[in-house]
Design a protein around this motif. Sequence first.
Motif, short mmCIF file in Angstrom:
data_model
loop_
_atom_site.label_atom_id
_atom_site.label_comp_id
_atom_site.label_asym_id
_atom_site.label_seq_id
_atom_site.Cartn_x
_atom_site.Cartn_y
_atom_site.Cartn_z
N ALA A 303 63.14 13.79 66.28
CA ALA A 303 61.64 14.44 66.79
C ALA A 303 60.70 14.19 65.76
N PHE A 304 60.83 14.83 64.65
CA PHE A 304 60.03 14.83 63.33
C PHE A 304 59.22 13.42 63.13
N GLY A 305 60.49 12.37 63.10
CA GLY A 305 60.29 11.06 62.66
C GLY A 305 59.12 10.35 63.72
N VAL A 306 59.47 10.89 64.97
CA VAL A 306 58.63 10.06 66.16
C VAL A 306 57.18 10.83 65.99
N LEU A 307 57.01 11.92 65.74
CA LEU A 307 55.97 12.82 65.76
C LEU A 307 55.13 12.31 64.68
N LEU A 308 55.90 12.01 63.40
CA LEU A 308 55.05 11.55 62.23
C LEU A 308 54.39 10.36 62.54
N LEU A 309 55.17 9.42 63.15
CA LEU A 309 54.52 8.18 63.57
C LEU A 309 53.47 8.24 64.12
N CYS A 310 53.46 9.10 65.36
CA CYS A 310 52.47 9.21 66.31
C CYS A 310 51.10 9.69 65.69
N MET A 311 51.34 10.76 64.89
CA MET A 311 50.15 11.46 64.11
C MET A 311 49.51 10.48 62.97
N SER A 312 50.32 9.57 62.62
CA SER A 312 49.73 8.56 61.77
C SER A 312 48.99 8.00 62.34
N ALA A 313 49.42 7.27 63.53
CA ALA A 313 48.64 6.26 64.14
C ALA A 313 47.40 6.99 64.89
N LEU A 314 47.60 8.42 65.21
CA LEU A 314 46.24 8.92 65.84
C LEU A 314 45.21 9.06 64.73
N GLY A 315 45.66 9.63 63.31
CA GLY A 315 44.81 9.56 62.18
C GLY A 315 43.84 8.51 61.84
N ALA A 316 44.83 7.27 61.84
CA ALA A 316 44.16 6.08 61.42
C ALA A 316 43.05 5.77 62.58
N GLY A 317 43.43 5.98 63.88
CA GLY A 317 42.45 5.55 64.90
C GLY A 317 41.06 6.42 64.93
N ASN A 318 41.28 7.78 64.30
CA ASN A 318 40.10 8.59 63.95
C ASN A 318 39.15 7.59 62.75
N GLY A 319 39.85 7.43 62.01
CA GLY A 319 38.77 6.52 61.07
C GLY A 319 38.19 5.31 61.58
N ALA A 320 38.96 4.74 62.40
CA ALA A 320 38.23 3.30 62.92
C ALA A 320 37.45 3.82 63.89
N VAL A 321 37.54 4.61 64.69
CA VAL A 321 36.33 4.98 65.66
C VAL A 321 35.16 5.38 64.90
N PHE A 322 35.10 6.13 63.67
CA PHE A 322 33.81 6.38 63.17
C PHE A 322 33.59 5.23 62.19
N GLN A 323 34.32 4.03 62.03
CA GLN A 323 33.64 3.17 61.64
C GLN A 323 32.71 2.27 62.63
N LEU A 324 33.23 2.46 63.98
CA LEU A 324 32.19 1.62 64.95
C LEU A 324 31.21 2.55 65.34
N ALA A 325 31.32 3.76 65.35
CA ALA A 325 30.00 4.62 65.99
C ALA A 325 28.85 4.49 65.24
N PRO A 326 28.89 4.46 63.70
CA PRO A 326 27.46 4.22 62.92
C PRO A 326 26.89 2.74 63.20
N GLN A 327 27.71 1.99 63.33
CA GLN A 327 27.32 0.51 63.49
C GLN A 327 26.49 0.32 64.91
N ARG A 328 26.93 1.04 65.85
CA ARG A 328 26.07 1.03 67.09
C ARG A 328 25.15 2.16 67.42
N PHE A 329 25.59 3.20 66.72
CA PHE A 329 24.36 4.22 66.97
C PHE A 329 23.80 4.82 65.74
N ARG A 330 23.53 3.85 64.54
CA ARG A 330 22.91 4.42 63.47
C ARG A 330 21.77 5.32 63.39
N LYS A 331 20.69 5.20 64.38
CA LYS A 331 19.92 6.21 64.28
C LYS A 331 20.16 7.53 65.09
#
Length: 407
Positions: A303-331
């Motif tokens: 269970a730990f291994g599965v959730l570790l993978l899941c949390m890693s994917a979600l964490g990387a996704g957090n960074g990716a969303v906020f790479q996009l946001a300032p490009q579309r809504f800088r001001k």
Amino acid sequence: MLSRSFLKSGHTPTLFAAFLYFDFSFMVWVLLGPLGVAIAKDFGLDPAQKGLMVALPVLAGALLRLVAGVMVDRIGPKRTGLIGQSIVITGLATAWLLGVHNYHQVLVLGLLLGVAGASFAVALPLASRWYPQEHQGLALGIAGAGNSGTALAALFAPLLAKTFGWNNVIGLAIIPLAIAFVVYLLMAKDAPEQPEPKKFSEYLDVLKVADAWWLMLLYSVTFGGFVGLSSSLTIYFNSEYGIDPVKAGFFTAACVFAGSFIRPVGGALADRFGGVRTLIVVLGFAAIGLVTASFQMPNVWMAFGVLLLCMSALGAGNGAVFQLAPQRFRKEIGVMTGLIGMTGGVGGFYLASTLGLAKKLGGTYQFGFLGFAALAVFALVALAGLKNHWRAVWPTLAPADAAPVRV
């Protein structure tokens, strides 16, 4: 990853102060999760009550992020951060001195902790406004790695509660918050270029833009999944596998550290390959992880291994969303940070509360996991349909002298 260009383009002391403020604020934001086993034992809580207890600070933080985002645009991120930190420190001191004596008072404490969760809408604009577009993913990934504060709570709170009692942990939490306050006061600095204050009605104009809603949806999955699991995993490991709350906290902390420190990596990958490509990959991994986690593993290590993978994917996704946001809504990045962060918190409230409700009604967490996995799949399909439109339109919206948009 930390290139010379990156180090020269921004303000490193502010970036560090934003990270530390965010980190310790998130530590106390999810504090009721790691303390949940001890609190539930004292007050005789059922799974649904435990789910609401850990989900309420997430929801309060989500709603207050919009308020914080507006304040950032009107009085600046540094002042907003100082006000928020003062409220949290004062509130925790009051709760510790007077004591928390019943479940309803726990919920009131949860509402107060929501102010700490609103730090997201302050720390990210504070960092973002110092950096050019080509470094937004990495800068916001570093500031946003303050998500790791949830790991500190999971790592230390159960052990401290066992030693000193969970009510005293509330008082002990004031110490790192006070350190972060002093560092923030001395090192944080607002960027020279600040947007002009708008009329209050203008802050919500971004809601007329469809792209804003799509970014909010994406973050409700990535960050919502991250914080919902961060708040719930200590209780989950204890309930499903019967391990001691301290050991359950260690498992939770490892999952949270993985999700937190891969956030800058997700932002850097998005800078290099595009936020859309990065999100498509990580949302796929997150959906697979959530579905797999819904079927109880034979032992806690699987269970730990599965959730570790899941949390890693979600964490990387957090960074990716906020790479996009300032490009579309800088001001409009201040209010957009508040709005996107708000829906991220709402996603976390949904996951944490439905996990508890599923456990109470069906005796298993399965339908809580599956419901959120379905949301991840929906976001993945929507993103696949949007990518060509974004790549065609977003570059035409950027200023002529701006760096190329990397979608």
